[in-house]
Design a protein around this motif. Structure first.
Motif, short mmCIF file in Angstrom:
data_model
loop_
_atom_site.label_atom_id
_atom_site.label_comp_id
_atom_site.label_asym_id
_atom_site.label_seq_id
_atom_site.Cartn_x
_atom_site.Cartn_y
_atom_site.Cartn_z
N GLY A 118 0.79 -1.23 0.00
CA GLY A 118 0.00 0.00 0.00
C GLY A 118 0.82 1.28 0.00
O GLY A 118 0.28 2.35 -0.28
N ALA A 119 2.11 1.22 0.31
CA ALA A 119 2.95 2.42 0.37
C ALA A 119 3.18 2.98 -1.04
O ALA A 119 3.51 2.25 -1.96
CB ALA A 119 4.28 2.12 1.03
N LEU A 120 3.00 4.29 -1.18
CA LEU A 120 3.12 4.96 -2.48
C LEU A 120 4.48 5.61 -2.69
O LEU A 120 4.91 5.76 -3.84
CB LEU A 120 2.04 6.03 -2.63
CG LEU A 120 0.61 5.53 -2.64
CD1 LEU A 120 -0.35 6.71 -2.59
CD2 LEU A 120 0.36 4.68 -3.86
N SER A 121 5.13 6.07 -1.62
CA SER A 121 6.39 6.80 -1.80
C SER A 121 7.30 6.66 -0.59
O SER A 121 6.84 6.35 0.51
CB SER A 121 6.11 8.29 -2.06
OG SER A 121 5.55 8.89 -0.92
N LYS A 122 8.57 6.91 -0.84
CA LYS A 122 9.59 6.95 0.21
C LYS A 122 10.51 8.12 -0.09
O LYS A 122 10.81 8.41 -1.25
CB LYS A 122 10.42 5.66 0.24
CG LYS A 122 9.67 4.44 0.69
CD LYS A 122 9.42 4.49 2.18
CE LYS A 122 8.68 3.25 2.63
NZ LYS A 122 8.41 3.26 4.05
N ASP A 123 10.96 8.78 0.96
CA ASP A 123 11.88 9.91 0.81
C ASP A 123 13.30 9.49 1.18
O ASP A 123 13.51 8.70 2.09
CB ASP A 123 11.46 11.08 1.71
CG ASP A 123 10.19 11.75 1.25
OD1 ASP A 123 9.88 11.67 0.04
OD2 ASP A 123 9.50 12.36 2.08
N ILE A 124 14.25 10.06 0.45
CA ILE A 124 15.67 9.90 0.76
C ILE A 124 16.19 11.29 1.09
O ILE A 124 16.06 12.21 0.28
CB ILE A 124 16.44 9.33 -0.44
CG1 ILE A 124 15.87 7.97 -0.86
CG2 ILE A 124 17.93 9.23 -0.12
CD1 ILE A 124 16.39 7.48 -2.21
N GLU A 125 16.74 11.45 2.28
CA GLU A 125 17.30 12.74 2.69
C GLU A 125 18.82 12.68 2.54
O GLU A 125 19.47 11.79 3.07
CB GLU A 125 16.93 13.07 4.12
CG GLU A 125 17.41 14.45 4.53
CD GLU A 125 17.00 14.83 5.95
OE1 GLU A 125 17.41 15.91 6.38
OE2 GLU A 125 16.29 14.05 6.61
N ILE A 126 19.36 13.65 1.79
CA ILE A 126 20.80 13.72 1.56
C ILE A 126 21.31 15.00 2.20
O ILE A 126 20.85 16.10 1.87
CB ILE A 126 21.12 13.70 0.06
CG1 ILE A 126 20.51 12.44 -0.57
CG2 ILE A 126 22.62 13.77 -0.18
CD1 ILE A 126 20.38 12.51 -2.06
#
Length: 154
Positions: A103-111
């Protein structure tokens, strides 16, 4: 009709419709789906191909989207790649695995970004979703560029 480029290569452009050309075919009544695409497997891609940030920003966030059938978990490895920006000098290199629950639509990567006092103009690095590491998904836009705009005096 022919166009000549500066390298003297000739490009021929035909005004004929595809059905009038031997071996060509085009159908507008159904969408084209590449043969390797499995509609039961989600597509993983960056939300855009280019991100912008200022040198003084503490970090930049890059988003990976998952599109399609989301009933199973997916995962993919990512990593940063130097271009004109250098890891440990202009940004902190990042690598890891993104896990998408059902069900997860997105994930963030913090740089994380690094600031200095030397003018360098616009510097760029890339973040890539690694081919061959995608579990229950396939890659579309698997590379995104990050441009860091300098905030120092010229």
């Amino acid at each position: 009709m022919a166009f000549t480029t500066s390298s003297e290569a000739t490009v021929r452009v035909s005004r004929k419709r595809p059905e009038e050309q031997p071996g060509a075919s085009l159908s507008m009544d159904r969408p084209y789906i590449a043969p390797e695409v499995n509609e039961d497997v989600p597509l993983l891609q960056f939300s855009c191909g280019k991100y912008f940030c200022n040198e003084g920003d503490p970090s930049v966030t890059v988003t990976v989207l998952r599109i399609g059938k989301l009933d199973k978990p997916s995962s993919v490895k990512y990593r940063t790649v130097d271009r004109t920006a250098q890891a440990s000098k202009d940004y902190v290199s990042a690598a890891g695995m993104l896990f998408f629950e059902p069900g997860a639509l997105s994930k963030d990567i913090e740089i994380k970004l690094m600031d200095d006092t030397v003018w360098a103009g616009v510097l760029e690095f890339t973040i890539v979703l690694e081919e061959g590491t995608c579990e229950n998904g396939f890659l579309a836009l698997g590379e995104a560029r990050v441009q860091r705009i300098d905030d120092d005096a010229f």
